[in-house]
Design an enzyme around this catalytic site. Structure first.
Site, short mmCIF file in Angstrom:
data_model
loop_
_atom_site.label_atom_id
_atom_site.label_comp_id
_atom_site.label_asym_id
_atom_site.label_seq_id
_atom_site.Cartn_x
_atom_site.Cartn_y
_atom_site.Cartn_z
N CYS A 130 0.81 -1.24 0.00
CA CYS A 130 0.00 0.00 0.00
C CYS A 130 0.83 1.28 0.00
CB CYS A 130 -0.97 -0.02 1.18
SG CYS A 130 -1.97 -1.51 1.21
N HIS A 272 -4.05 6.35 4.15
CA HIS A 272 -4.37 5.18 3.32
C HIS A 272 -5.83 4.80 3.55
CE1 HIS A 272 -4.28 1.40 1.38
NE2 HIS A 272 -4.17 0.66 2.46
N ASN A 302 -10.42 -0.40 -0.72
CA ASN A 302 -8.97 -0.34 -0.54
C ASN A 302 -8.30 -0.69 -1.87
OD1 ASN A 302 -6.30 -0.71 0.11
ND2 ASN A 302 -6.67 -2.06 1.87
O1 UT7 Z 1 -4.28 -2.15 3.09
C1 UT7 Z 1 -3.47 -2.96 3.88
C2 UT7 Z 1 -3.84 -2.88 5.28
N1 UT7 Z 1 -5.08 -3.54 5.51
C3 UT7 Z 1 -5.84 -3.08 6.48
O2 UT7 Z 1 -5.52 -2.09 7.06
C4 UT7 Z 1 -7.06 -3.86 6.89
C5 UT7 Z 1 -7.08 -3.97 8.39
N2 UT7 Z 1 -8.19 -4.72 8.96
C6 UT7 Z 1 -9.49 -4.31 8.88
O3 UT7 Z 1 -9.84 -3.36 8.23
C7 UT7 Z 1 -10.50 -5.08 9.72
O4 UT7 Z 1 -9.81 -5.91 10.63
C8 UT7 Z 1 -11.48 -5.93 8.89
C9 UT7 Z 1 -12.45 -5.04 8.16
C10 UT7 Z 1 -10.72 -6.80 7.93
C11 UT7 Z 1 -12.32 -6.84 9.83
O5 UT7 Z 1 -13.01 -6.06 10.78
P1 UT7 Z 1 -12.91 -6.43 12.33
O6 UT7 Z 1 -13.78 -5.49 13.04
O7 UT7 Z 1 -11.45 -6.46 12.71
O8 UT7 Z 1 -13.55 -7.86 12.38
P2 UT7 Z 1 -12.88 -9.25 12.83
O9 UT7 Z 1 -11.87 -9.71 11.83
O10 UT7 Z 1 -12.44 -9.16 14.25
O11 UT7 Z 1 -14.13 -10.20 12.73
C12 UT7 Z 1 -15.30 -9.99 13.57
C13 UT7 Z 1 -16.40 -10.93 13.09
C14 UT7 Z 1 -15.91 -12.38 12.90
O12 UT7 Z 1 -16.94 -13.24 13.30
P3 UT7 Z 1 -16.92 -13.93 14.76
O13 UT7 Z 1 -15.66 -14.71 14.84
O14 UT7 Z 1 -16.96 -12.80 15.76
O15 UT7 Z 1 -18.17 -14.77 14.77
C15 UT7 Z 1 -15.72 -12.52 11.42
O16 UT7 Z 1 -15.86 -13.82 10.97
O17 UT7 Z 1 -16.88 -10.52 11.82
C16 UT7 Z 1 -16.86 -11.64 10.92
N3 UT7 Z 1 -16.67 -11.15 9.56
C17 UT7 Z 1 -17.70 -10.80 8.77
N4 UT7 Z 1 -19.02 -10.81 8.96
C18 UT7 Z 1 -19.80 -10.41 7.95
C19 UT7 Z 1 -15.50 -10.94 8.90
N5 UT7 Z 1 -15.75 -10.46 7.66
C20 UT7 Z 1 -17.12 -10.38 7.56
C21 UT7 Z 1 -17.99 -9.97 6.54
N6 UT7 Z 1 -19.32 -9.99 6.79
N7 UT7 Z 1 -17.54 -9.53 5.33
#
Ligand code: UT7
Length: 345
Positions: A130, A272, A302
């Site tokens: 990125c 970013h 992104n």
């Molecule tokens: O560009 C390079 C750098 N990249 C980034 O900066 C990305 C950094 N990360 C993020 O933006 C976030 O961590 C995400 C958007 C990827 C995920 O959000 P989060 O609030 O950190 O969610 P999480 O990974 O902790 O997941 C929470 C829950 C999980 O379910 P359980 O285990 O609590 O039942 C996931 O399985 O949300 C679930 N989940 C979804 N649910 C519905 C993950 N993706 C989805 C989805 N729809 N698309």
């Protein structure tokens, strides 16, 4: 070795020592095809509400089958050259920041040189995920300050739709395609724009948290590699989130300290565009009000190395960024890599 030194010496003499460098033109290309969040609702256990509340993303752009990065970068580069009042034959340097080049070799920089007809430029790619665009700025600054290269084209672009696992809801909803470009040239300072400070950093210890493992020498192209999905983006999202906030905030503090500015003086901040919650957390940490934060993540998702140059181009052409404004950019990505730059438009 002897020949190289002689050539560099000749070029350096040609342009003389350049003290100040400014952004002379910007350009961008976002594919016309819009993919709304509802696209993913059809096949995955996800929802528009979840995606918007956790990321801020409402839609993203996607290329048509067969389109390459150098193809979509060409109109963006032509726009940037036109704004700069230059032609491709004026370019001495082309740097493309990308994780999704047209081919493993030659570089997308060389393919772009061919498409533009930038005959005298030296061209190459930077693999820094990125922050690839900020890495490009930093490298160009060093090439230009000794006077050996006068005009540079810096591109940040990705076609991430080819690298997404459409069955992995945790990653596929995040990414989009796009490309942005700037043309750099010598500047007399205020009124002509000036790059004030650029800083880039990396920490390879954390590479496992975000990567595209397949297709290189570790996991060469093979049916098994594709069946195992190794050509797709792999990310431990919540771990990456924490590091993104910390490293981008550190990068901003460092660049302000290096350049002698304070956050109150910043007119516009382009972080970013990976996740609105990361952008807001960084802005809070470095005390930049949200009204000064440029946001495009809701429209384009992104786009990795393209998020900053596309947001910059849009803000220069349609507002709010004006000539003379002090602009801060910061990014973070796979590697880990991160960096920031401060410039006056
Ligand atoms: O560009 C390079 C750098 N990249 C980034 O900066 C990305 C950094 N990360 C993020 O933006 C976030 O961590 C995400 C958007 C990827 C995920 O959000 P989060 O609030 O950190 O969610 P999480 O990974 O902790 O997941 C929470 C829950 C999980 O379910 P359980 O285990 O609590 O039942 C996931 O399985 O949300 C679930 N989940 C979804 N649910 C519905 C993950 N993706 C989805 C989805 N729809 N698309």
């Amino acid at each position: 070795m002897w020949i190289t030194i002689l050539l560099l010496g000749k070029k350096g003499k040609g342009y003389g020592c350049v003290k100040k460098i400014g952004i002379k033109g910007t350009g961008a290309y976002l594919p016309e095809r819009i993919i709304p969040n509802s696209f993913f609702e059809k096949t995955l256990d996800t929802s528009n509400e979840w995606i918007i509340s956790r990321t801020g993303i409402e839609q993203r752009r996607m290329v048509l089958p067969g389109q390459s990065l150098s193809e979509i970068a060409t109109p963006a580069c032509k726009q940037a050259l036109q704004m700069a009042g230059l032609s491709a034959s004026d370019l001495d340097l082309i740097i493309v920041g990308t994780s999704t080049p047209d081919m493993l070799t030659p570089s997308t920089g060389c393919l772009l040189q061919h498409r533009l007809g930038a005959k005298k430029a030296v061209a190459f790619d930077v693999s820094a995920a990125c922050p690839g665009f900020i890495y490009g700025l930093s490298i160009a600054q060093k090439f230009m300050q000794d006077g050996s290269h006068q005009h540079a084209l810096i591109v940040g672009g990705e076609i991430l739709s080819h690298r997404i696992d459409y069955e992995d809801r945790a990653t596929c909803v995040l990414f989009g395609d796009g490309v942005g470009a700037v043309v750099l040239g010598p500047s007399k300072g205020r009124g002509e724009g000036e790059i004030l400070s650029v800083d880039i950093q990396s920490n390879g210890n954390l590479w496992k948290l975000l990567n595209i493992p397949g297709g290189g020498s570790l996991h060469p192209p093979s049916r098994e590699m594709v069946e195992a999905g190794l050509h797709h983006i792999k990310m431990q999202g919540n771990e990456v989130f924490k590091h993104a906030v910390r490293y981008m905030s550190d990068a901003v503090r460092k660049i302000l300290e290096n350049s002698g500015f304070i956050s109150r003086q910043i007119d516009w901040f382009i972080p970013h565009q990976a996740n609105i919650r990361i952008m807001e957390a960084v802005a809070k940490q470095v005390e930049i009000p949200l009204e000064k934060v440029i946001k495009t993540v809701h429209k384009y998702g992104n786009t990795s190395a393209a998020t900053i140059p596309t947001a910059l181009d849009e803000s220069v052409r349609s507002g709010p960024i004006k000539k003379g404004d002090l602009v801060l950019v910061a990014s973070f990505g796979a590697g880990f890599t991160w960096g920031a730059a401060l410039f006056r438009m």
